[in-house]
Write a protein that holds these residues in place. Structure first.
Motif, short mmCIF file in Angstrom:
data_model
loop_
_atom_site.label_atom_id
_atom_site.label_comp_id
_atom_site.label_asym_id
_atom_site.label_seq_id
_atom_site.Cartn_x
_atom_site.Cartn_y
_atom_site.Cartn_z
N THR A 314 0.69 -1.07 0.06
CA THR A 314 0.18 -0.13 0.04
C THR A 314 0.80 1.29 -0.08
O THR A 314 0.68 2.37 -0.80
CB THR A 314 -0.92 0.06 1.15
OG1 THR A 314 -1.68 -1.22 0.93
CG2 THR A 314 -1.78 1.19 1.21
N ALA A 315 1.94 1.28 0.84
CA ALA A 315 2.86 2.66 0.90
C ALA A 315 3.50 2.65 -0.40
O ALA A 315 3.64 3.95 -0.94
CB ALA A 315 3.69 2.28 1.98
N CYS A 316 4.20 1.67 -0.98
CA CYS A 316 4.96 1.74 -2.03
C CYS A 316 4.05 2.21 -3.24
O CYS A 316 4.22 2.96 -4.34
CB CYS A 316 5.56 0.46 -2.30
SG CYS A 316 6.71 0.11 -1.20
N ALA A 317 2.78 1.48 -3.41
CA ALA A 317 2.03 1.98 -4.54
C ALA A 317 1.41 3.34 -4.55
O ALA A 317 1.66 4.02 -5.54
CB ALA A 317 0.59 0.95 -4.52
N PHE A 318 1.14 3.65 -3.39
CA PHE A 318 1.02 5.25 -3.24
C PHE A 318 1.85 6.34 -3.47
O PHE A 318 1.82 7.25 -4.04
CB PHE A 318 0.33 5.62 -1.86
CG PHE A 318 -1.17 5.10 -1.57
CD1 PHE A 318 -1.89 4.01 -1.67
CD2 PHE A 318 -1.99 6.23 -0.84
CE1 PHE A 318 -3.09 3.57 -1.66
CE2 PHE A 318 -3.16 5.92 -0.67
CZ PHE A 318 -3.78 4.72 -1.14
N SER A 319 3.27 5.83 -2.98
CA SER A 319 4.28 6.45 -3.53
C SER A 319 4.75 6.85 -4.82
O SER A 319 4.69 7.78 -5.29
CB SER A 319 5.50 5.94 -2.57
OG SER A 319 6.82 6.90 -2.91
N ALA A 320 4.56 5.59 -5.57
CA ALA A 320 5.00 5.50 -6.90
C ALA A 320 3.88 6.39 -7.60
O ALA A 320 4.18 7.37 -8.63
CB ALA A 320 5.05 4.04 -7.41
N ALA A 321 2.54 6.25 -7.34
CA ALA A 321 1.46 6.98 -8.04
C ALA A 321 1.83 8.42 -7.80
O ALA A 321 1.48 9.18 -8.37
CB ALA A 321 0.21 6.47 -7.41
N THR A 322 2.16 8.94 -6.49
CA THR A 322 2.29 10.39 -6.01
C THR A 322 3.39 10.81 -7.01
O THR A 322 3.32 11.74 -7.63
CB THR A 322 2.60 10.55 -4.59
OG1 THR A 322 1.49 9.96 -3.92
CG2 THR A 322 2.90 11.88 -4.21
N GLN A 323 4.70 10.10 -7.25
CA GLN A 323 5.75 10.47 -7.82
C GLN A 323 5.36 10.73 -9.42
O GLN A 323 6.07 11.46 -10.04
CB GLN A 323 6.82 9.65 -7.87
CG GLN A 323 7.17 9.57 -6.35
CD GLN A 323 8.49 8.34 -6.19
OE1 GLN A 323 9.62 8.51 -6.99
NE2 GLN A 323 8.33 7.61 -5.31
N ALA A 324 4.35 9.78 -9.86
CA ALA A 324 4.14 9.63 -11.31
C ALA A 324 2.87 10.81 -11.58
O ALA A 324 2.50 10.96 -12.54
CB ALA A 324 3.35 8.47 -11.85
N GLY A 325 2.51 11.61 -10.45
CA GLY A 325 1.61 12.70 -10.60
C GLY A 325 0.02 12.27 -10.85
O GLY A 325 -0.81 13.10 -11.22
N SER A 326 -0.14 11.24 -10.35
CA SER A 326 -1.45 10.58 -10.15
C SER A 326 -2.51 11.67 -9.39
O SER A 326 -1.96 12.08 -8.26
CB SER A 326 -1.41 9.22 -9.79
OG SER A 326 -3.02 8.83 -9.58
N ASP A 327 -3.81 11.75 -9.90
CA ASP A 327 -4.61 12.59 -9.01
C ASP A 327 -5.87 11.51 -8.50
O ASP A 327 -6.71 12.14 -8.19
CB ASP A 327 -5.01 13.69 -9.89
CG ASP A 327 -5.71 13.32 -10.91
OD1 ASP A 327 -5.86 12.08 -11.47
OD2 ASP A 327 -6.26 14.43 -11.62
#
Length: 576
Positions: A314-327
């Motif tokens: 959960t933490a790593c998926a949220f982090s990667a998505a944040t870095q990728a600019g997901s909204d």
């Protein structure tokens, strides 16, 4: 191991002089062809241990201790209890096996000292390696529709799993099938450790991270892996080395992987405050994990059918998505509120760690691994891994404003308690001990601390002071750098070790001169993967139960090499 070595090990196993009952002498009469009782125990025995590939290699390995008729009878009686009783006394069932496990000679790798290379590779070689590893990831995605990772069983087991730890697992795991598999794998490794087949099952290797033997790798897809492949491709895009076509391909892959993490792999779970929260499971429902039909059936036979979400994915998926600019709206959930319910408080909810294999670590303030699903399933019990807690801090720093962490006292307290947990771990020196880590190695903890540290120092200074008033991150940075520069890079490494060392050094702003051993190893190891890619598959993470299950792959090595080299390249350019 070459073909000559393999042939020799097989020959010695097939012709060994038998001294005492074998695994099959012990188990066949108890676990083959019975009716009633627990069907899975026999099914697991036939699939995992009694199969036609393993049986010839172990049938001549006897155990002298079992020539004692009373001891053999106690062992068989324990297996019968596990087979026939609805709710066995697992401590009693495991006791005769635990007695036999304590003198197994299985140790952690101890690489010899290495001669330091004279100079670092040229920047042109570094750039070419970046392009090669990125091309490998993009080619794999184009071929498969995803970037695969692999799992492999090491039947010799983990060096930290002795009799005491076996009993912890049997009494702390919840799923009956998982207890069965842990019991039988533990029994089997007693024989494997004494068999000439040991050299075939667990050949020696260079460095620390264990290479994965290709014939038994199980290909699959997971949100946990997609998150790190996303970070790797993002790092490639930042270098400016990608062609127009490569940049477009990388963006398509990143978009697909973020969607796989946040949508395909999302599931709702109950939070401790009574609300429902969306988290990310490491193994989405079929057909998304992309197992072959053959391995999907084996997985079911071995009792790994139920999988629950975990805090790390959960933490790593949220982090990667944040870095990728997901909204995606899922990112608006302040995970700290959810993690707080899984955070250990000494004397209060400490029994939440039901499988305390690293119980020399002070758990206070740490967050456990596994998340109960809506049905309340908890097949693996629960454990606590230090590296997972670094990932929680890292994703928190990336979402500090979004989650209003500083403005919310309860969330800030949760962060402070995780930092205190990390401080106790590092001050004690336990982070250097492989036994402290459930799913990772100390070298990977070091790389992931570097990743966490980089997210921390990117925050405004005022926020850093509020989050870390005791300057704990500076202390941990000093200790981790001491380990990497004083131990890891001064000994023989493989390419995966070197990538992790380089990630730590670059993220922690070490002198660029310290990069040389790791850079040299990475650049000069390229090509070792042959037809599978630039590099071999190595251990990225592991499960210590039911046996040592390694997870990694050629693409994983390429991803970590890619991330490490892009970080080093940036630091080297800034220091010129």
């Amino acid at each position: 191991m070459g073909l000559h070595g393999i042939a020799g090990a097989v020959c010695r196993a097939l012709t060994a002089k038998k001294d005492g009952p074998s695994l099959y002498d012990v188990c066949d009469g108890v676990l083959l062809g019975y009716r009633g009782g627990n069907a899975h125990l026999g099914q697991f025995y036939r699939t995992a241990l009694g199969n036609p590939a393993l049986r010839p290699l172990l049938r001549r390995t006897g155990l002298p201790a079992l020539k004692d008729a009373d001891r053999l009878a106690r062992l068989r009686a324990a297996l019968i209890s596990a087979r026939d009783e609805t709710t066995p006394d697992w401590a009693a069932v495991g006791a005769p096996i635990a007695e036999l496990m304590d003198d197994i000679d299985v140790r952690h790798p101890q690489p010899p000292p290495a001669t330091a290379p004279v100079r670092a590779p040229a920047m042109a070689e570094i750039d070419q390696t970046i392009r090669t590893t990125a091309a490998h990831l993009l080619r794999s995605f184009a071929t498969n529709g995803f970037i695969p990772t692999y799992a492999a069983f090491n039947l010799l087991g983990d060096a930290d799993m002795r009799g005491r730890e076996l009993l912890m697992a049997l009494t702390g795991l919840n799923a009956r099938a998982y207890k069965n598999s842990t019991l039988l794998f533990s029994l089997a490794r007693i024989f494997i450790a004494r068999s000439p087949a040991r050299a075939l099952i667990n050949p020696p290797w260079r460095g620390i991270a264990e290479p994965m033997w290709e014939p038994v790798q199980i290909r699959h897809r997971s949100a946990y892996y997609d998150a790190f492949f996303t970070e790797a491709l993002l790092s490639f895009a930042e270098t400016g080395l990608a062609s127009v076509d490569e940049a477009a391909a990388a963006q398509r892959a990143i978009s697909d992987m973020v969607a796989f993490c946040l949508r395909t792999s999302a599931e709702e779970v109950p939070s401790h405050d009574g609300s429902i929260v969306k988290v990310i499971t490491a193994l989405a429902p079929g057909p998304h994990p992309r197992f072959s039909r053959f391995f999907a059936q084996i997985r079911q036979n071995l009792g790994f059918g139920i999988y629950v979400p975990d805090c790390d994915t959960t933490a790593c998926a949220f982090s990667a998505a944040t870095q990728a600019g997901s909204d995606d709206p899922i990112l608006d959930q302040p995970l700290l509120d959810f993690y707080r319910g899984y955070q250990v408080r000494s004397g209060a909810n400490e029994p939440v760690v039901t499988v305390p294999l690293n119980d020399h670590v002070d758990y206070d303030g740490g967050v456990v691994t596994w998340i109960d699903n809506l049905n309340g399933d908890r097949p693996y019990g629960n454990d606590l891994d230090p590296t997972l807690n670094l990932d929680i801090l890292e994703v928190t720093f990336r979402n500090l404003k979004r989650w209003k962490v500083i403005e919310t006292p309860q969330r800030l307290e949760t962060v402070h308690r995780i930092i205190a947990f990390q401080m106790n771990l590092v001050e004690s020196g336990a982070f250097r001990n492989p036994r402290s880590h459930i799913y990772y190695l100390p070298e990977l903890y070091s790389a992931y601390f570097g990743r966490c540290y980089a997210a921390f120092v990117a925050l405004p200074l005022a926020a850093q002071r509020i989050i870390d008033p005791g300057n704990v991150f500076a202390l941990i940075r000093s200790r981790v750098l001491g380990y990497v520069t004083g131990e890891l890079i001064t000994h023989e490494m493989n390419a995966f070790d070197a990538a992790l060392a380089l990630m730590a050094l670059a993220h922690l702003n070490a002198d660029a001169a310290t990069f040389t051993p790791a850079l040299h190893c990475i650049v000069h190891s390229i090509g070792e993967g042959g037809r599978n890619g630039p590099y071999n598959a190595y251990e990225w993470n592991k499960m210590k139960t039911p046996t040592r299950i390694l997870v990694g792959g050629p693409e994983v090595t390429s991803a970590f090499v890619l991330m490490a080299l892009t970080l080093a390249r940036r630091r080297m350019a800034s220091s010129e």
